[in-house]
Design an enzyme around this catalytic site. Structure first.
Site, PDB file in Angstrom:
ATOM      1  N   CYS A  37     -50.203  31.407  19.229  1.00 49.87           N
ATOM      2  CA  CYS A  37     -50.161  33.008  19.953  1.00 49.87           C
ATOM      3  C   CYS A  37     -49.422  33.582  20.498  1.00 49.87           C
ATOM      4  O   CYS A  37     -49.123  33.848  21.491  1.00 49.87           O
ATOM      5  CB  CYS A  37     -51.071  31.623  20.951  1.00 49.87           C
ATOM      6  SG  CYS A  37     -49.468  30.232  21.518  1.00 49.87           S
ATOM      7  N   CYS A 106     -50.526  23.563  23.685  1.00 54.28           N
ATOM      8  CA  CYS A 106     -49.709  24.342  25.218  1.00 54.28           C
ATOM      9  C   CYS A 106     -48.560  22.893  25.322  1.00 54.28           C
ATOM     10  O   CYS A 106     -47.838  23.406  25.574  1.00 54.28           O
ATOM     11  CB  CYS A 106     -50.068  24.665  26.111  1.00 54.28           C
ATOM     12  SG  CYS A 106     -51.009  26.780  25.621  1.00 54.28           S
TER      13      CYS A 106
END
Lengths: 132, 182
Positions: A37, A106
């Site tokens: 990401c 995350c």
């Protein structure tokens, strides 16, 4: 992507953004990144002589969930010992923020940043002890 | 047609599908030509009157060729695939440990991107994009050396992870530029 209210709150009003003096012997820095990401997260903790985290700051470039995860952990870290900090699990972060499965990574980033910061402060303390 | 007659199966690597040797420094022109010929040989128009089983097989071939082409054309994906063939996972999603100097550089780039975005400075974004593409090219040169020449796969994993990282940041910058251009 629909973010949860808690993610939005941290994203719009991130807590403890910034940095601490990296040359301070009581400050540990953890930097991590996720290739897939392209997110980068820097977490800094200031630990007092009893091993309790007095301050925590972060700087994260990434999506809302990555920012919210790091903002949340800076709140959690203050007042905890470094060992307690080390035991924080990404699942707790994901649960608190109601992260969807695609955003779990995350919270992993935030957990790994804590572990890296704790490892850094321990290495610093060890080096200081050996030098003494 | 040869690819169809050879009966492609999942056991064949993407490289074999296009008659290419499994290396990072790929003959891109050959990839392109062989991909087009497989796509045209398996095009649905050629199978209008064919048996259902033949139609299905041609569709599978077209899908596989497309998947293989995408995986080999992009350098980061190609490196990841080459390592996967050797049983090595680059763990782009799960492994967050990256060299500190690399992350510092990423942090600086991200800050510069943010500043340029705030001030709607497309020239600055273009310059950053060029800088990152330069870094990507240098990583690709490193990967030719590490994968094709030295066969140093552990170091190749690190370089691949960096390349995936930079690719993603380039995608992000392009999106910002497109948005500002619109």
């Amino acid at each position: 992507m629909a973010y949860s209210d808690k993610v939005l709150d941290h994203y719009e009003n991130p807590r403890n953004v910034g940095s601490l003096d990296k040359n301070d012997p009581n400050v540990g820095t953890g930097m991590v990144g996720a290739p897939a990401c392209g997110d980068v997260m820097k977490l800094m903790i200031k630990v007092n002589d009893s091993g309790i985290i007095e301050d925590a700051k972060f700087k994260t470039y990434g999506c809302g969930s990555a920012i919210a995860s790091s903002s949340l952990v800076t709140e959690w870290l203050k007042g905890r010992t470094i060992d307690e900090a080390y035991s924080i699990k990404n699942s707790e972060i994901a649960e608190e923020l109601a992260l969807p499965p695609v955003k779990i990574h995350c919270s992993v980033l935030a957990e790994d940043a804590i572990k890296a910061a704790v490892a850094d402060i321990k290495a610093k303390q060890l080096a200081a002890k050996e030098a003494a | 047609m040869s690819a169809l007659n050879n009966g492609i199966s999942d056991n064949h690597s993407y490289f074999e599908l296009f008659g290419l040797s499994p290396q990072f420094n790929l003959d891109l022109a050959k990839l392109e030509t062989n991909y087009r010929s497989i796509q045209s040989a398996s095009h649905p128009d050629r199978f209008v009157t064919a048996l259902l089983s033949e139609k299905l097989r041609s569709m599978q071939t077209a899908t596989l060729a497309n998947e293989a082409y995408q995986a080999l054309k992009n350098p980061a994906h190609r490196a990841k695939y080459l390592l996967a063939l050797q049983g090595i996972e680059v763990a782009a999603e799960t492994n967050t440990a990256m060299p500190a100097d690399f992350l510092m550089q990423q942090m600086e780039w991200r800050e510069a991107i943010d500043d340029a975005k705030q001030s709607k400075n497309i020239d600055a974004l273009d310059a950053l994009l060029a800088e990152m593409q330069q870094e990507a090219r240098s990583l690709q040169a490193t990967l030719i050396d590490l994968i094709d020449v030295k066969k140093n796969l552990p170091l190749a994993v690190d370089a691949t992870r960096k390349l995936i990282f930079i690719d993603k940041v380039c995608v992000d910058i392009n999106k910002i530029i497109e948005h500002l251009d619109a």
